[in-house]
Design a protein around this motif. Sequence first.
Motif, PDB file in Angstrom:
ATOM      1  N   UNK A 108      31.556  66.384 -68.049  1.00  0.00           N
ATOM      2  CA  UNK A 108      30.550  67.174 -68.371  1.00  0.00           C
ATOM      3  C   UNK A 108      29.413  66.254 -69.073  1.00  0.00           C
ATOM      4  N   UNK A 109      30.047  65.275 -69.884  1.00  0.00           N
ATOM      5  CA  UNK A 109      29.168  64.274 -70.443  1.00  0.00           C
ATOM      6  C   UNK A 109      28.172  63.376 -69.669  1.00  0.00           C
ATOM      7  N   UNK A 110      28.946  63.049 -68.530  1.00  0.00           N
ATOM      8  CA  UNK A 110      28.115  62.241 -67.654  1.00  0.00           C
ATOM      9  C   UNK A 110      27.249  62.977 -66.705  1.00  0.00           C
ATOM     10  N   UNK A 111      27.520  64.433 -66.434  1.00  0.00           N
ATOM     11  CA  UNK A 111      26.573  65.297 -66.027  1.00  0.00           C
ATOM     12  C   UNK A 111      25.492  65.515 -66.775  1.00  0.00           C
ATOM     13  N   UNK A 112      25.572  65.785 -67.988  1.00  0.00           N
ATOM     14  CA  UNK A 112      24.514  65.821 -68.937  1.00  0.00           C
ATOM     15  C   UNK A 112      23.607  64.680 -68.831  1.00  0.00           C
ATOM     16  N   UNK A 113      24.319  63.484 -68.905  1.00  0.00           N
ATOM     17  CA  UNK A 113      23.428  62.235 -68.910  1.00  0.00           C
ATOM     18  C   UNK A 113      22.594  62.040 -67.467  1.00  0.00           C
ATOM     19  N   UNK A 114      23.201  62.564 -66.448  1.00  0.00           N
ATOM     20  CA  UNK A 114      22.627  62.498 -65.188  1.00  0.00           C
ATOM     21  C   UNK A 114      21.536  63.515 -64.949  1.00  0.00           C
ATOM     22  N   UNK A 115      21.799  64.680 -65.858  1.00  0.00           N
ATOM     23  CA  UNK A 115      20.635  65.511 -65.514  1.00  0.00           C
ATOM     24  C   UNK A 115      19.684  65.725 -66.932  1.00  0.00           C
ATOM     25  N   UNK A 116      19.614  64.600 -67.549  1.00  0.00           N
ATOM     26  CA  UNK A 116      18.997  64.775 -68.876  1.00  0.00           C
ATOM     27  C   UNK A 116      17.387  65.062 -68.637  1.00  0.00           C
ATOM     28  N   UNK A 117      16.933  64.441 -67.752  1.00  0.00           N
ATOM     29  CA  UNK A 117      15.543  64.780 -67.509  1.00  0.00           C
ATOM     30  C   UNK A 117      15.315  66.090 -67.182  1.00  0.00           C
ATOM     31  N   UNK A 118      16.110  66.626 -66.734  1.00  0.00           N
ATOM     32  CA  UNK A 118      15.801  68.271 -66.080  1.00  0.00           C
ATOM     33  C   UNK A 118      16.074  68.962 -67.526  1.00  0.00           C
ATOM     34  N   UNK A 119      17.031  68.560 -68.220  1.00  0.00           N
ATOM     35  CA  UNK A 119      17.124  69.130 -69.606  1.00  0.00           C
ATOM     36  C   UNK A 119      16.055  69.148 -70.440  1.00  0.00           C
ATOM     37  N   UNK A 120      15.519  68.138 -70.523  1.00  0.00           N
ATOM     38  CA  UNK A 120      14.347  67.881 -71.403  1.00  0.00           C
ATOM     39  C   UNK A 120      13.068  68.580 -70.800  1.00  0.00           C
ATOM     40  N   UNK A 121      12.993  68.741 -69.449  1.00  0.00           N
ATOM     41  CA  UNK A 121      11.879  69.384 -68.969  1.00  0.00           C
ATOM     42  C   UNK A 121      12.059  70.872 -69.168  1.00  0.00           C
ATOM     43  N   UNK A 122      12.954  71.406 -69.075  1.00  0.00           N
ATOM     44  CA  UNK A 122      13.399  72.698 -69.679  1.00  0.00           C
ATOM     45  C   UNK A 122      12.843  73.015 -70.905  1.00  0.00           C
ATOM     46  N   UNK A 123      13.250  72.195 -71.952  1.00  0.00           N
ATOM     47  CA  UNK A 123      12.826  72.209 -73.464  1.00  0.00           C
ATOM     48  C   UNK A 123      11.275  72.085 -73.361  1.00  0.00           C
ATOM     49  N   UNK A 124      10.602  70.985 -72.559  1.00  0.00           N
ATOM     50  CA  UNK A 124       9.377  70.858 -72.821  1.00  0.00           C
ATOM     51  C   UNK A 124       8.407  72.057 -72.231  1.00  0.00           C
ATOM     52  N   UNK A 125       8.925  72.659 -71.161  1.00  0.00           N
ATOM     53  CA  UNK A 125       8.128  73.748 -70.796  1.00  0.00           C
ATOM     54  C   UNK A 125       8.203  74.991 -71.655  1.00  0.00           C
ATOM     55  N   UNK A 126       9.525  75.063 -72.248  1.00  0.00           N
ATOM     56  CA  UNK A 126       9.826  76.072 -73.440  1.00  0.00           C
ATOM     57  C   UNK A 126       8.733  76.006 -74.645  1.00  0.00           C
ATOM     58  N   UNK A 127       8.701  74.748 -75.190  1.00  0.00           N
ATOM     59  CA  UNK A 127       7.941  74.415 -76.202  1.00  0.00           C
ATOM     60  C   UNK A 127       6.418  74.450 -76.065  1.00  0.00           C
TER      61      UNK A 127
END
Length: 476
Positions: free
Chosen positions: A442-461
């Motif tokens: 799960x930790x490796x997955x979050x690192x792999x998909x960190x950009x998508x997670x940041x983009x969702x936070x960016x769209x929300x903000x």
Amino acid sequence: MLMTLIRKEMMHHILSARFIALLLMCVLLIPLNFHVNYHRYLQRQVNYQETVKAENNKDPAEQPWLQKQRTDPNLEVSKLILEPTPLSVFGTGLESALPSYLGMTRNGIQRGETALSTAPIAFLLGHLDFVFVVSTVFSLLSLLFTFDAVTGEKEAGTLRITLANALPRDILLWSKLIGGYLVFIVPFLVSLIIGLLVLVWQGFPLSESDIFPRILCLIGISLLYIAVFFAMGAVISIYFDSSKTALIVAFTFWVFVVLILPRVGFLAAQTVAPTSTAESVYREKTARRAELHATLKAERSKIMGKMIQESKQGEATTGIFRLDEAFVAKMNERMRPLEEKVRLKYRDLATQLDSRYAQERKRQDKIGINFSRITPTSSFIFLATDATQTGQAKRDTYFQTGTRYYEVLDAEMFSKMSDAALIETAEIPSPPAPPPLAELTLEEMLQHAALDLLLLCFFTGGFTSVAFLKFFRSDI
């Protein structure tokens, strides 16, 4: 004051017809979705176990595959079989599009059929899973919940009266966003809990250490994605003075963001960076191997002819040629350097073709992914499918494991098979067992998909900031 306004906003939504419709849709859609997809997973698991059992029951001493492999380089000597993941109940992702197995042949890796190739007619209507429901259905419902949050009060005339009481605008907007969001996610979470209970009752391994944290991660990603569309709806509601206009714009915006733009990105990538197909690469390697084999066969005939003449000249008394073990050994000894040269040439050629194809696909995928990330829907799907072990990380791991397994077979088996020997005398070992398919943690997955997670936070903000800036500057 904020809590009072939030409660008022929540009661306004709870007493509306849209809340009843949302509650019924959630309670019926999500548990039923889990029930159907879990039965599909069980069927795929049965098919997988039967395939593995049939593969493991092969007895090399009783099977003629070793002799056939010497003459048929397209014969599969072993398979790396794709095991379905339990988390595919939540998101099918790429699992149904991946080959069911990777067959190992002397010509390279041959891909088995995909699950879609044997799919029932019901797949024509589309595949419904949790990721699809959240990305498509709940994104639309989020916009329908907020498109008139401000516009409706403008039309009713209550917004001007409310702001005339010296109520800060940020408090008012926060109450609408938070109150509407809380009312929206309660039916969503309740139906999700009911669906998980249904899965556990049917035998789903929810308590496993690698499954439960991923489901929590998936729920968190889903709530963040829903928040993006709540912020979008607030922006649309603030920009327009008519609820009808806001509804039309919200629906049009949803169609482009959810249905069109994510797919246009990959269509553009196919135009910008076209690639060959895996089947065409495999056929090209087969053709090149056949050419090299024909050349090797011709050289063997020439050498054999010379050796026969030498043998006849040596038999001065009888002039009779004898095909004995000494002749075969001498013939194979002369052919061995030439065959090794041809084998290395084919290996380099196959490596070059595979490398070129992999680079083409990687470039096309990268362009398509980056183009599609212009919308939050793509980022959510990439994140969710990686969390359910059915996304691009699973695909990359699957093919990389197949490549490593082929390299082991090539070193231990294929390199010991002779195309030029007059009579094959070398003993070929049985193929080693396929390696297990390693999954990202799960930790490796979050690192792999960190950009998508940041983009969702960016769209929300970003959409929330736009909503506040526009609301502060509005002349009400």
